[in-house]
Design a protein around this motif. Structure first.
Motif, short mmCIF file in Angstrom:
data_model
loop_
_atom_site.label_atom_id
_atom_site.label_comp_id
_atom_site.label_asym_id
_atom_site.label_seq_id
_atom_site.Cartn_x
_atom_site.Cartn_y
_atom_site.Cartn_z
N TYR A 32 -0.41 12.02 1.10
CA TYR A 32 -0.54 11.19 2.40
C TYR A 32 -1.46 9.71 2.37
CZ TYR A 32 1.42 15.59 3.92
OH TYR A 32 2.29 16.81 4.01
N ASN A 33 -2.13 9.79 1.34
CA ASN A 33 -3.06 8.31 1.18
C ASN A 33 -2.57 7.44 0.27
OD1 ASN A 33 -5.13 6.47 0.46
ND2 ASN A 33 -6.82 8.03 1.56
N ARG A 34 -1.84 6.66 0.61
CA ARG A 34 -1.25 5.64 -0.50
C ARG A 34 -1.98 5.17 -1.35
NH1 ARG A 34 3.03 0.67 0.85
NH2 ARG A 34 3.33 -0.14 -1.05
N GLU A 35 -3.14 4.51 -0.98
CA GLU A 35 -4.07 3.84 -1.72
C GLU A 35 -4.65 5.01 -2.93
OE1 GLU A 35 -8.36 1.42 -1.88
OE2 GLU A 35 -7.27 2.13 0.01
N ARG A 36 -5.11 6.01 -2.66
CA ARG A 36 -5.45 7.16 -3.56
C ARG A 36 -4.40 7.59 -4.45
NH1 ARG A 36 -10.28 8.23 -4.88
NH2 ARG A 36 -10.36 10.30 -4.55
N GLY A 37 -3.07 7.82 -4.05
CA GLY A 37 -2.14 8.17 -4.85
C GLY A 37 -1.72 6.92 -5.82
N GLU A 38 -1.76 5.81 -5.59
CA GLU A 38 -1.76 4.65 -6.63
C GLU A 38 -2.71 4.69 -7.40
OE1 GLU A 38 -1.10 0.95 -4.72
OE2 GLU A 38 0.90 1.61 -3.52
N GLN A 39 -4.16 4.83 -7.04
CA GLN A 39 -5.28 5.05 -7.91
C GLN A 39 -5.05 5.97 -8.94
OE1 GLN A 39 -8.72 5.63 -5.55
NE2 GLN A 39 -8.61 3.79 -4.68
N LEU A 40 -4.56 7.25 -8.74
CA LEU A 40 -4.26 8.26 -9.59
C LEU A 40 -3.32 7.83 -10.57
CD1 LEU A 40 -4.34 11.23 -10.74
CD2 LEU A 40 -2.82 11.76 -8.83
N PHE A 41 -2.21 7.22 -10.01
CA PHE A 41 -1.08 6.77 -10.95
C PHE A 41 -1.56 6.14 -12.11
CE2 PHE A 41 2.17 3.53 -11.88
CZ PHE A 41 3.24 4.13 -12.60
N TRP A 42 -2.41 5.07 -11.61
CA TRP A 42 -2.97 3.89 -12.60
C TRP A 42 -3.97 4.51 -13.57
CZ3 TRP A 42 0.12 0.21 -13.73
CH2 TRP A 42 0.73 -0.53 -12.66
N GLN A 43 -4.66 5.40 -13.07
CA GLN A 43 -5.40 6.24 -14.01
C GLN A 43 -4.80 6.75 -15.20
OE1 GLN A 43 -8.24 9.06 -12.90
NE2 GLN A 43 -9.08 7.83 -11.50
N MET A 44 -3.53 7.40 -14.69
CA MET A 44 -2.77 8.26 -15.85
C MET A 44 -2.14 7.05 -16.93
SD MET A 44 -0.82 10.77 -13.26
CE MET A 44 0.36 11.35 -14.11
N MET A 45 -1.77 5.96 -16.15
CA MET A 45 -1.08 4.94 -16.97
C MET A 45 -2.36 4.16 -17.69
SD MET A 45 1.99 4.11 -15.95
CE MET A 45 2.42 2.61 -15.79
N ASP A 46 -3.27 4.27 -17.40
CA ASP A 46 -4.41 3.56 -18.33
C ASP A 46 -4.95 4.68 -19.36
OD1 ASP A 46 -4.94 1.39 -16.68
OD2 ASP A 46 -6.41 2.09 -15.74
#
Length: 217
Positions: A32-46
Motif C-alpha cells: 500500500y505504500n508505493r515509495e516503500r515498495g519501490e525502495q524494496l525493489f531497488w534494494q533487491m536489484m542492487d
C-alpha cells in the motif's frame, strides 16, 4: 533472498516475508505504500548487481507473484525490443505488478483463514500421469519407502503412464498433502477414472509399485 539467473536477460528473485521484515519493511507497506515498495525493489536489484554482477541497463519488464511465504519477482531486461517500457514508466509498471501480487496475496490469506476454520478432509482416490517412464523410475528412487503404505496401481493407456493413488483411511490429510506434493514434482494430475483405466488400459504393476520399479530398473 534467493537470486536465480534464468538467461542473459531474465533474473528471478524469491524473498520471504521474514527477510522483507528484517530489511525494515512492514508487510503491508510493500502493498500500500508505493515509495516503500519501490525502495524494496531497488534494494533487491542492487543486491543482485553486487552478488551476481547483473546489470539492469535498459527498459525492464517486471512480474511479481505472491506465495504463502514470500514473493517471487521476475525481471526481464527488454533489450532492443520495440514498444518496451522506458525508464520514466518504470514506477507505474512496478506499481501495477505489485497491485496484481497484492490481489494474489489477498486470496491466499482468505484461503489460509478458511483452512484454519475448517477441518482438513482426506483426498479421494485419484490418477496422475506422465508420458515418460523415466519420470516413474526417478520418482521411485526419490520416494524410497515413504509410499509403501499407499495403495498404488500403474497403468499404460494411450501412450501414457497412469499412477492410481488410493490413500489408507488412517493416513492424516497433512501426510496425504505431502505425498501429493512429492508426486506432483514428477507427474501431473489426471481426470482419468479407475474404471476407464481398468477397462481400456493395461495394468503394469499393482501394490508397492515403486519397490517393484526399483527392483526391475
Amino acid at each position: 533472498m534467493k537470486i536465480e539467473r534464468i538467461n542473459d536477460n531474465t533474473v528471478k528473485f524469491f524473498i520471504t516475508y521474514v527477510d522483507i521484515e528484517k530489511r525494515g519493511f512492514a508487510r503491508d507497506e510493500i502493498w500500500y505504500n508505493r515509495e516503500r515498495g519501490e525502495q524494496l525493489f531497488w534494494q533487491m536489484m542492487d543486491e543482485a548487481h553486487e552478488r551476481e554482477d547483473i546489470s539492469f541497463d535498459g527498459p525492464l519488464w517486471i512480474q511479481v507473484q505472491a506465495f504463502e511465504k514470500g514473493l517471487e519477482v521476475t525481471v526481464t531486461i527488454a533489450k532492443n525490443v520495440i514498444g518496451a517500457e522506458d525508464d520514466s514508466e518504470l514506477g507505474s509498471l512496478l506499481r501495477s505488478a505489485i497491485d496484481e501480487a497484492r490481489d494474489q496475496q489477498s486470496v491466499l490469506d482468505q484461503l489460509s483463514e478458511l483452512d484454519e476454520e475448517t477441518e482438513q478432509e482426506a483426498w479421494a482416490p485419484l490418477a496422475m500421469e506422465t508420458d515418460d517412464f523415466e519420470a516413474i523410475i526417478s520418482l521411485s528412487k526419490r520416494a524410497g519407502e515413504t509410499l509403501s503404505n499407499v495403495d498404488l496401481k500403474l497403468f499404460h493407456y494411450d501412450q501414457k503412464y497412469y499412477l492410481w493413488i488410493d490413500f489408507p483411511e488412517e493416513m492424516e490429510p497433512e501426510e496425504e498433502e505431502n505425498v501429493l506434493s512429492l508426486l506432483a514434482e514428477y507427474l501431473t494430475f489426471s481426470t482419468q477414472t479407475l474404471a476407464m483405466l481398468e477397462e481400456y488400459g493395461k495394468l503394469i504393476l499393482d501394490g508397492d509399485v515403486f519397490a517393484k520399479v526399483r527392483h526391475y530398473f
